[in-house]
Structure formats: C-alpha cells, structure tokens
Write a protein that holds these residues in place. Structure first.
Motif, PDB file in Angstrom:
ATOM      1  N   ARG A 167      -5.022   3.673  -6.882  1.00 33.27           N
ATOM      2  CA  ARG A 167      -5.677   2.652  -6.137  1.00 33.27           C
ATOM      3  C   ARG A 167      -5.508   1.013  -6.723  1.00 33.27           C
ATOM      4  O   ARG A 167      -5.578  -0.013  -6.268  1.00 33.27           O
ATOM      5  N   ALA A 168      -5.393   1.454  -8.423  1.00 33.59           N
ATOM      6  CA  ALA A 168      -5.536  -0.375  -8.531  1.00 33.59           C
ATOM      7  C   ALA A 168      -4.084  -0.237  -9.283  1.00 33.59           C
ATOM      8  O   ALA A 168      -3.553  -1.602  -9.128  1.00 33.59           O
ATOM      9  N   VAL A 169      -3.084   0.252  -8.776  1.00 34.29           N
ATOM     10  CA  VAL A 169      -1.378   0.253  -9.123  1.00 34.29           C
ATOM     11  C   VAL A 169      -1.355   0.077  -7.449  1.00 34.29           C
ATOM     12  O   VAL A 169      -0.116  -0.660  -7.392  1.00 34.29           O
ATOM     13  N   LYS A 170      -0.785   1.379  -6.986  1.00 32.10           N
ATOM     14  CA  LYS A 170       0.130   1.443  -5.557  1.00 32.10           C
ATOM     15  C   LYS A 170       1.375   0.413  -6.175  1.00 32.10           C
ATOM     16  O   LYS A 170       1.858   0.988  -6.285  1.00 32.10           O
ATOM     17  N   CYS A 171       1.152   0.056  -5.081  1.00 35.52           N
ATOM     18  CA  CYS A 171       3.174  -0.938  -5.213  1.00 35.52           C
ATOM     19  C   CYS A 171       2.699  -2.325  -5.409  1.00 35.52           C
ATOM     20  O   CYS A 171       3.469  -2.968  -4.834  1.00 35.52           O
ATOM     21  N   TYR A 172       1.475  -2.829  -6.102  1.00 37.32           N
ATOM     22  CA  TYR A 172       1.116  -4.144  -6.336  1.00 37.32           C
ATOM     23  C   TYR A 172       2.075  -4.713  -7.332  1.00 37.32           C
ATOM     24  O   TYR A 172       2.426  -5.965  -7.354  1.00 37.32           O
ATOM     25  N   ASN A 173       3.264  -3.880  -7.684  1.00 46.44           N
ATOM     26  CA  ASN A 173       3.806  -4.425  -8.831  1.00 46.44           C
ATOM     27  C   ASN A 173       5.256  -4.550  -8.575  1.00 46.44           C
ATOM     28  O   ASN A 173       6.323  -5.313  -8.824  1.00 46.44           O
ATOM     29  N   CYS A 204       0.937  -1.492  -0.108  1.00 41.98           N
ATOM     30  CA  CYS A 204      -0.044   0.051  -0.001  1.00 41.98           C
ATOM     31  C   CYS A 204       1.218   1.144   0.363  1.00 41.98           C
ATOM     32  O   CYS A 204       0.178   2.146   0.091  1.00 41.98           O
ATOM     33  N   ARG A 205       2.024   1.625  -0.215  1.00 39.92           N
ATOM     34  CA  ARG A 205       3.051   2.004   0.263  1.00 39.92           C
ATOM     35  C   ARG A 205       4.244   2.024   0.022  1.00 39.92           C
ATOM     36  O   ARG A 205       4.755   0.461  -0.366  1.00 39.92           O
ATOM     37  N   PRO A 206       5.298   3.191  -0.972  1.00 34.98           N
ATOM     38  CA  PRO A 206       6.466   2.645  -1.497  1.00 34.98           C
ATOM     39  C   PRO A 206       7.419   2.591  -0.298  1.00 34.98           C
ATOM     40  O   PRO A 206       6.659   2.874   1.313  1.00 34.98           O
ATOM     41  N   PRO A 207       7.935   1.743  -0.536  1.00 39.92           N
ATOM     42  CA  PRO A 207       9.379   1.327   0.996  1.00 39.92           C
ATOM     43  C   PRO A 207      10.355   2.774   1.627  1.00 39.92           C
ATOM     44  O   PRO A 207       9.875   3.590   0.690  1.00 39.92           O
ATOM     45  N   SER A 208      10.511   2.684   2.431  1.00 38.97           N
ATOM     46  CA  SER A 208      10.960   4.325   2.841  1.00 38.97           C
ATOM     47  C   SER A 208      11.869   4.792   2.557  1.00 38.97           C
ATOM     48  O   SER A 208      12.203   5.862   3.010  1.00 38.97           O
ATOM     49  N   GLU A 209      12.893   3.638   2.284  1.00 39.69           N
ATOM     50  CA  GLU A 209      14.246   4.454   1.657  1.00 39.69           C
ATOM     51  C   GLU A 209      13.577   5.241   0.536  1.00 39.69           C
ATOM     52  O   GLU A 209      15.087   5.625  -0.029  1.00 39.69           O
ATOM     53  N   CYS A 210      12.530   5.030  -0.024  1.00 41.53           N
ATOM     54  CA  CYS A 210      12.717   6.209  -1.404  1.00 41.53           C
ATOM     55  C   CYS A 210      12.598   7.580  -0.783  1.00 41.53           C
ATOM     56  O   CYS A 210      12.915   8.276  -1.775  1.00 41.53           O
ATOM     57  N   GLY A 211      12.025   7.572   0.378  1.00 42.38           N
ATOM     58  CA  GLY A 211      12.211   9.014   1.100  1.00 42.38           C
ATOM     59  C   GLY A 211      10.890  10.002   0.591  1.00 42.38           C
ATOM     60  O   GLY A 211      10.846  11.463   0.296  1.00 42.38           O
ATOM     61  N   TYR A 212       9.471   9.326  -0.439  1.00 42.48           N
ATOM     62  CA  TYR A 212       8.424  10.290  -0.694  1.00 42.48           C
ATOM     63  C   TYR A 212       7.716  10.846   0.518  1.00 42.48           C
ATOM     64  O   TYR A 212       7.676  10.014   1.486  1.00 42.48           O
ATOM     65  N   PRO A 213       8.094  11.922   0.373  1.00 39.44           N
ATOM     66  CA  PRO A 213       6.658  12.903   1.531  1.00 39.44           C
ATOM     67  C   PRO A 213       5.493  12.242   1.710  1.00 39.44           C
ATOM     68  O   PRO A 213       4.403  11.633   0.478  1.00 39.44           O
ATOM     69  N   VAL A 214       5.152  11.879   2.695  1.00 41.74           N
ATOM     70  CA  VAL A 214       3.541  11.653   2.579  1.00 41.74           C
ATOM     71  C   VAL A 214       2.615  12.354   2.974  1.00 41.74           C
ATOM     72  O   VAL A 214       2.792  13.451   3.853  1.00 41.74           O
ATOM     73  N   VAL A 215       1.934  12.589   2.291  1.00 41.87           N
ATOM     74  CA  VAL A 215       0.252  13.126   2.338  1.00 41.87           C
ATOM     75  C   VAL A 215      -0.559  12.979   2.931  1.00 41.87           C
ATOM     76  O   VAL A 215      -1.397  13.793   4.298  1.00 41.87           O
ATOM     77  N   ASN A 216      -0.897  11.569   2.882  1.00 44.81           N
ATOM     78  CA  ASN A 216      -2.042  10.513   3.948  1.00 44.81           C
ATOM     79  C   ASN A 216      -1.711   9.216   3.787  1.00 44.81           C
ATOM     80  O   ASN A 216      -1.570   8.677   3.152  1.00 44.81           O
ATOM     81  N   ALA A 217      -3.062   8.967   3.686  1.00 45.54           N
ATOM     82  CA  ALA A 217      -2.532   6.856   3.972  1.00 45.54           C
ATOM     83  C   ALA A 217      -3.197   6.988   2.788  1.00 45.54           C
ATOM     84  O   ALA A 217      -2.532   6.254   2.870  1.00 45.54           O
ATOM     85  N   SER A 218      -3.319   7.217   1.966  1.00 43.25           N
ATOM     86  CA  SER A 218      -3.045   6.488   0.253  1.00 43.25           C
ATOM     87  C   SER A 218      -2.640   7.610  -0.704  1.00 43.25           C
ATOM     88  O   SER A 218      -2.644   7.360  -1.968  1.00 43.25           O
ATOM     89  N   HIS A 219      -2.336   8.689   0.077  1.00 47.00           N
ATOM     90  CA  HIS A 219      -1.043   9.193  -1.419  1.00 47.00           C
ATOM     91  C   HIS A 219       0.014   9.838  -0.519  1.00 47.00           C
ATOM     92  O   HIS A 219       0.172  10.325   0.150  1.00 47.00           O
ATOM     93  N   LYS A 231      10.269   3.514  -8.539  1.00 48.79           N
ATOM     94  CA  LYS A 231       9.613   3.730  -9.826  1.00 48.79           C
ATOM     95  C   LYS A 231       8.467   3.156 -10.003  1.00 48.79           C
ATOM     96  O   LYS A 231       7.280   3.741 -10.489  1.00 48.79           O
ATOM     97  N   LEU A 232       8.070   2.336  -9.272  1.00 54.52           N
ATOM     98  CA  LEU A 232       7.480   0.610  -9.988  1.00 54.52           C
ATOM     99  C   LEU A 232       5.807   1.554  -8.958  1.00 54.52           C
ATOM    100  O   LEU A 232       4.743   1.441  -9.017  1.00 54.52           O
ATOM    101  N   TYR A 233       5.649   2.384  -7.304  1.00 52.80           N
ATOM    102  CA  TYR A 233       4.950   2.955  -6.849  1.00 52.80           C
ATOM    103  C   TYR A 233       3.247   4.128  -7.617  1.00 52.80           C
ATOM    104  O   TYR A 233       4.740   4.902  -7.911  1.00 52.80           O
ATOM    105  N   LYS A 234       2.615   3.900  -7.441  1.00 47.77           N
ATOM    106  CA  LYS A 234       1.685   5.114  -7.830  1.00 47.77           C
ATOM    107  C   LYS A 234       0.763   4.845  -6.777  1.00 47.77           C
ATOM    108  O   LYS A 234       0.663   4.149  -5.962  1.00 47.77           O
ATOM    109  N   ASN A 235      -0.239   6.052  -7.585  1.00 43.15           N
ATOM    110  CA  ASN A 235      -0.635   6.763  -5.744  1.00 43.15           C
ATOM    111  C   ASN A 235      -2.148   5.433  -6.473  1.00 43.15           C
ATOM    112  O   ASN A 235      -3.520   6.012  -5.635  1.00 43.15           O
TER     113      ASN A 235
END
Length: 264
Positions: A207-213, A171-186, A201-205
């Motif tokens: 709903r159908a993508v997230k980090c499922y790949n 549901c979220r990118p690995p912490s090492e990516c360093g993406y700032p958290v906006v909320n629980a889904s973004h 690179k694979l993570y997307k916000n």
C-alpha cells in the motif's frame, strides 16, 4: 459614466470583495490548523491572497466613499498589476499545458500516460526529488489506490473501470509490463515482465509503495495538473474580463472625483 453611478458601483464591488477576502483568510486559518501536510503547504498563499484582496478592496472602497483621487489612483495601479499578472499567468498556463495526452490501450476504458509527453516545466517540477517526495506523501495519504479494492470488488468490475490519470499511473503497473491482475489492489509479480520499462521493477503491491516511484505515476499527476491548470486558466480569462470592467468603472470614478475636487 456618471459620478454617482461609478462611485456607487465601486463602493459595493469593493465591499463585497472585502467580505470575500475575510472568507479567504478564515479558510486559510482553517487550513493552518489542519493536520494534512498537503493542505498546510497552501496556507501561506491562501492567507496572502486573502490579505491582498482585503487591502486593495478597502483602498478602493475608501477612495470611492471619500472621492479621494490619490486612493483611487493607488487602487487602479494595484488593479492594473493584478490584470497584468493574470494575463501573464494565463498565457503561461496555456503554453505549459499545451503538451501531453494519454495513450489508448487495447482492452482498457482509460488511457495511460507517459512523462516524456509533457512540457519541460512539468518534467523539472516532478523530477525534483523534494517536490516528488512531498507529492508522493500526499498521494499515499489520499488512499485513492487503497480504495480501488473497495470500489471494484470483482476482477471484471476492475477491468471495466474507467480510472483517473492518477489511479491509472500510480495504483497499478503499466500494461506493457504484462503482470497478471489478481484484483484491484494486487498483481502477480512472480510473472517476468515482458517490457524493459523500469516502472515494472518499481511497482510493488504494498500500500505504501504501489507505483508511486514510477514515471507513469508522475505522468498521471502531470495530466491531473494539466487539467486543473486549464480550468484555472479559463477561470482567469473570465476573471480578467470582469476585472477589466471594474477597472474601467474605477477610472470613471477617479476622473469624476478629480473633476469634483477641481470644482471645489
């Protein structure tokens, strides 16, 4: 053990397991009518298990009622096969689930998981394209990731959450990516990731993508499967002990039936 006692015990045990088998078959039929493809995939194994339990139970029941040594021999042979199968599966389950554990991350109450930590069997199953496509479909349908925003309405609540392995990995990118958290889904994906991890690179916000790949998602599933397999393995140990006792009682019933027939 006396003839009457052993036959009585075997009769009632197999009568109860026949009822259990009928319940399992009914549950399997219910699953076959369910529209969820994830549950439908388990239909045949459940129906097969129910049918096998019913067959072996009715053989044991009739053997005890009629004091028929042939039926009791067949019953004992089938029960012995089950005992061996349970023992082999349990040993393999403990071996397969021996590897893999989470990694603590500063500031998080939950662990993150890496696919490389798990056994080669898990790697083979989860890296199989068809297997993962089916599992990913189930994950998307489960709505676990989408429910996080409903469960944790503020950013503070989300950061203090104790996520499950699947939620943490899928549901979220690995912490090492360093993406700032906006909320629980973004997450703010305009931020340039500080890690070369391909999951960033694979993570997307979406709903159908997230980090499922992502490999982190596969690792979360591996941890979930490991936990489930461990529970099953422990249950199998208890079942092995119970069936061993039933096998012993069945041997007594067969021996007593053979003595009864020889006297006749």
């Amino acid at each position: 053990m006396g003839m009457g006692t052993s036959n009585f015990v075997i009769r009632w045990i197999n009568f109860l397991t026949m009822l259990l088998a009928i319940a399992v078959v009914i549950f399997g039929v219910w699953m076959s009518t369910h529209h969820d493809g994830c549950r439908k995939s388990l239909t045949l194994p459940v129906l097969g298990l129910g049918a096998f339990i019913f067959i072996i139970s009715i053989i044991g029941f009739l053997g005890a009622v009629k004091k028929n040594t042939i039926l009791l021999w067949i019953y004992l042979i089938m029960l012995c096969i089950i005992l061996v199968a349970i023992l082999v599966f349990t040993v393999l389950a403990f071996i397969i689930t021996n590897n893999g554990s989470g990694h603590n991350v500063s500031g998080l109450r939950y662990k993150e998981y890496q696919l490389k930590d798990y056994s080669s069997w898990f790697l083979k199953q989860l890296n199989n394209t068809d297997n993962w496509k089916r599992l990913k479909s189930c994950l998307v349908k489960s709505q676990d990731c989408n429910n996080l925003a409903k469960q944790y309405k503020t950013l503070k609540q989300y950061k203090m959450a104790k996520l499950t392995p699947i939620e943490a990995g899928c549901c979220r990118p690995p912490s090492e990516c360093g993406y700032p958290v906006v909320n629980a889904s973004h997450y703010d994906l305009s931020f340039h990731p500080i890690s070369s991890n391909n999951d960033c690179k694979l993570y997307k916000n979406s709903r159908a993508v997230k980090c499922y790949n992502c490999d982190s998602c596969k690792a979360g599933v591996a941890q979930y499967m490991k936990t489930e397999w461990r529970v099953v393995a422990i249950f199998n140990l208890a079942l092995f002990v119970v069936l061993s006792i039933i096998y012993f009682v069945g041997c007594c019933a067969r021996r007593n039936a053979a003595q009864s027939q020889s006297k006749v």
